[in-house]
Design an enzyme around this catalytic site. Structure first.
Site, PDB file in Angstrom:
ATOM      1  N   ASP A 147     -10.939 -20.795   6.170  1.00 22.31           N
ATOM      2  CA  ASP A 147     -11.515 -22.046   6.111  1.00 22.31           C
ATOM      3  C   ASP A 147     -13.053 -21.980   6.483  1.00 22.31           C
ATOM      4  O   ASP A 147     -13.773 -22.799   5.829  1.00 22.31           O
ATOM      5  CB  ASP A 147     -10.815 -23.091   6.901  1.00 22.31           C
ATOM      6  CG  ASP A 147      -9.671 -23.885   6.533  1.00 22.31           C
ATOM      7  OD1 ASP A 147      -9.077 -23.452   5.184  1.00 22.31           O
ATOM      8  OD2 ASP A 147      -9.375 -24.811   6.892  1.00 22.31           O
ATOM      9  N   HIS A 207     -14.545 -34.361   1.469  1.00 19.78           N
ATOM     10  CA  HIS A 207     -13.068 -34.106   1.830  1.00 19.78           C
ATOM     11  C   HIS A 207     -12.516 -35.182   2.793  1.00 19.78           C
ATOM     12  O   HIS A 207     -12.871 -34.801   3.843  1.00 19.78           O
ATOM     13  CB  HIS A 207     -12.932 -32.451   2.321  1.00 19.78           C
ATOM     14  CG  HIS A 207     -11.532 -32.218   2.637  1.00 19.78           C
ATOM     15  ND1 HIS A 207     -10.763 -31.428   1.833  1.00 19.78           N
ATOM     16  CD2 HIS A 207     -10.610 -32.620   3.366  1.00 19.78           C
ATOM     17  CE1 HIS A 207      -9.640 -31.251   2.210  1.00 19.78           C
ATOM     18  NE2 HIS A 207      -9.496 -32.059   3.302  1.00 19.78           N
ATOM     19  N   LEU A 208     -11.877 -36.189   2.160  1.00 22.94           N
ATOM     20  CA  LEU A 208     -11.541 -37.178   3.174  1.00 22.94           C
ATOM     21  C   LEU A 208      -9.904 -37.417   3.189  1.00 22.94           C
ATOM     22  O   LEU A 208      -9.432 -38.103   2.623  1.00 22.94           O
ATOM     23  CB  LEU A 208     -12.276 -38.519   2.550  1.00 22.94           C
ATOM     24  CG  LEU A 208     -13.578 -38.691   2.296  1.00 22.94           C
ATOM     25  CD1 LEU A 208     -14.085 -40.070   1.647  1.00 22.94           C
ATOM     26  CD2 LEU A 208     -14.560 -38.212   3.518  1.00 22.94           C
ATOM     27  N   ARG A 284      -3.657 -46.239   4.555  1.00 22.20           N
ATOM     28  CA  ARG A 284      -2.905 -47.261   3.685  1.00 22.20           C
ATOM     29  C   ARG A 284      -2.604 -48.499   4.723  1.00 22.20           C
ATOM     30  O   ARG A 284      -2.588 -49.677   4.357  1.00 22.20           O
ATOM     31  CB  ARG A 284      -1.565 -46.604   3.109  1.00 22.20           C
ATOM     32  CG  ARG A 284      -2.053 -45.835   2.123  1.00 22.20           C
ATOM     33  CD  ARG A 284      -0.871 -44.919   1.610  1.00 22.20           C
ATOM     34  NE  ARG A 284      -0.357 -44.089   2.427  1.00 22.20           N
ATOM     35  CZ  ARG A 284       0.422 -43.117   2.117  1.00 22.20           C
ATOM     36  NH1 ARG A 284       0.858 -42.852   1.244  1.00 22.20           N
ATOM     37  NH2 ARG A 284       0.712 -42.373   3.408  1.00 22.20           N
ATOM     38  N   GLU A 383      -6.350 -26.319  -2.875  1.00 19.73           N
ATOM     39  CA  GLU A 383      -6.725 -24.847  -1.927  1.00 19.73           C
ATOM     40  C   GLU A 383      -5.683 -23.791  -2.298  1.00 19.73           C
ATOM     41  O   GLU A 383      -6.289 -22.518  -2.265  1.00 19.73           O
ATOM     42  CB  GLU A 383      -6.643 -25.362  -0.519  1.00 19.73           C
ATOM     43  CG  GLU A 383      -7.770 -26.369  -0.044  1.00 19.73           C
ATOM     44  CD  GLU A 383      -7.487 -26.971   1.218  1.00 19.73           C
ATOM     45  OE1 GLU A 383      -8.000 -26.612   2.234  1.00 19.73           O
ATOM     46  OE2 GLU A 383      -6.717 -28.009   1.171  1.00 19.73           O
TER      47      GLU A 383
END
Length: 397
Positions: A147, A207-208, A284, A383
């Site tokens: 990463d 990247h959220l 959400r 990924e």
């Protein structure tokens, strides 16, 4: 050529078997509750679910069951384990040693052990998973994909903290950055969508997800990113605080008499949008509460959107302009409202959004208008495919 991609967590394991001819996943699976009562493996093939419920005392047992599921006569996708040409492992931290993916051998394993102090939560399960695979598949080549690797191109003035230099020299305290595989994947897809070479572009990737980070990509390389020494730094996140005044931690310990472990729990697990809203770490739920008039839920969203917008502005300065902005991961791919709020206030960059296109969820799409000076994309991250591509390339050498 078929490649198995493995991502080991502390009590879970995600995997995909990818056919590299078509770059399609033949099977996807998740093992949950490893070492805990109620262990379960769920594998999906062509939308069909196959479930194994049996005790899995450790990762080795879990990987045994993964291999069993893949070769299962009725529900599997391969006839024999020898069809797996190589295994690609997601490894969270490669330290300063690894700027790219690497073929795993004993020397690499020792280096991964040395990085445990830098990622005490993530690297140990990654290592356990690799060891289990090496034991069960001793003749199959293994590759580690980090990463942190993509961010090893950060210039020294970007990764160096203004602390005593000895802390960097002796303890490796510096910015490392994370989500590198995702940032690398979506920036390359954005360049393809623009029909241009990534080396000629300035791209900001967002990247959220529950964990969130931004990356500034220049000439195909990461030159700045929002996460730091740990994945706690940068943006406000689901449960993580992101950047705060470090003296707050001293205040919590000295004045509020909290232990280091208690402080750690607060900043890692009880902060972010969960901490502000008091509702949830799931965006959400927070969006729903905000729509119903919950002021703290609205404030949590405002803080989150502000930190992302602020960072995009900063990275535009770092890059001396921007050609494209990319949204990816759970929230980035699925929340039209968040994308709109984040970009609201960046009109000075010449960004224009097509409201209809922005309503799309989880699809690869350009959401900017034709006359927008900056291209804006939604690109679902992959990924696993990136790990498989690296594994194929390295094992082919």
């Amino acid at each position: 050529m078929k490649i198995l991609v493995v991502n080991c967590g502390s009590s879970s394991l995600k995997y995909q078997l990818i056919d590299m001819t078509s770059e399609e996943a033949l099977a996807k699976g998740l093992v949950e509750r490893i070492g805990i009562e109620g262990s379960i493996l769920t594998q999906k093939v062509n939308g069909e679910k196959y479930i194994i419920e049996e005790p899995m005392k450790d990762h080795k047992k879990a990987i045994e069951l993964v291999l069993k599921a893949l070769v299962d006569k009725e529900h599997g996708v391969i006839s024999d384990m020898s069809e797996i040409a190589a295994v690609g492992h997601r490894v969270v931290h490669g330290g300063e040693k690894y700027a790219s993916s690497v073929l795993i051998d004993d020397e690499v394993m020792k280096a991964l052990e040395d990085c445990v102090k830098l990622a005490p939560l993530h690297n140990p399960p990654n290592i356990i998973g690799i060891n289990a695979c090496r034991e069960l598949m001793p003749k199959t080549p293994m590759v580690a994909v980090f990463d942190t690797a993509f961010h090893q191109t950060l210039p020294d003035y970007a990764y160096m903290y203004p602390l005593p230099y000895e802390l960097y020299e002796q303890n490796g305290i510096r910015k490392y950055g994370f989500h590198g595989t995702s940032h690398r994947y979506v920036s390359s897809v954005a360049s393809e969508m623009m029909g241009k070479d990534l080396k000629d572009l300035k791209v900001i990737t967002c990247h959220l997800g529950n964990g969130a980070s931004l990356c500034a990509v220049k000439e195909g390389k990461s030159v700045e990113t929002s996460m730091g020494f740990t994945p706690l730094a940068g943006l406000a996140m689901g449960t993580r605080c992101g950047d705060i005044d470090p003296a707050i931690l001293l205040f919590m310990e000295r004045e509020l008499k909290m232990s280091p472990d208690e402080v750690d729990t607060v900043i890692n697990k009880k902060s972010g949008v969960l901490g502000i809203s008091g509702v949830s770490s799931d965006f959400r739920d927070i969006e729903g509460a905000a729509e119903e008039g919950n002021k703290r839920a609205k404030l949590a969203l405002d803080v989150y959107h502000y930190t992302v917008r602020q960072t995009i502005g900063a990275y535009t300065a770092v890059l001396n302009g921007v050609d494209a902005i990319v949204f990816t991961a759970g929230l980035g791919e699925n929340s039209a409202a968040s994308r709109e709020e984040i970009l609201n206030g960046l009109e000075y960059l010449g960004i224009k959004i097509d409201a209809e296109k922005n309503k799309q969820r989880g699809k690869q799409i350009e959401i900017s208008t034709e006359d927008s000076k900056v291209k804006v994309f939604v690109i679902p991250t992959d990924e696993e495919l990136m790990i498989a591509r690296d594994t194929k390339e390295i094992t082919a050498k």
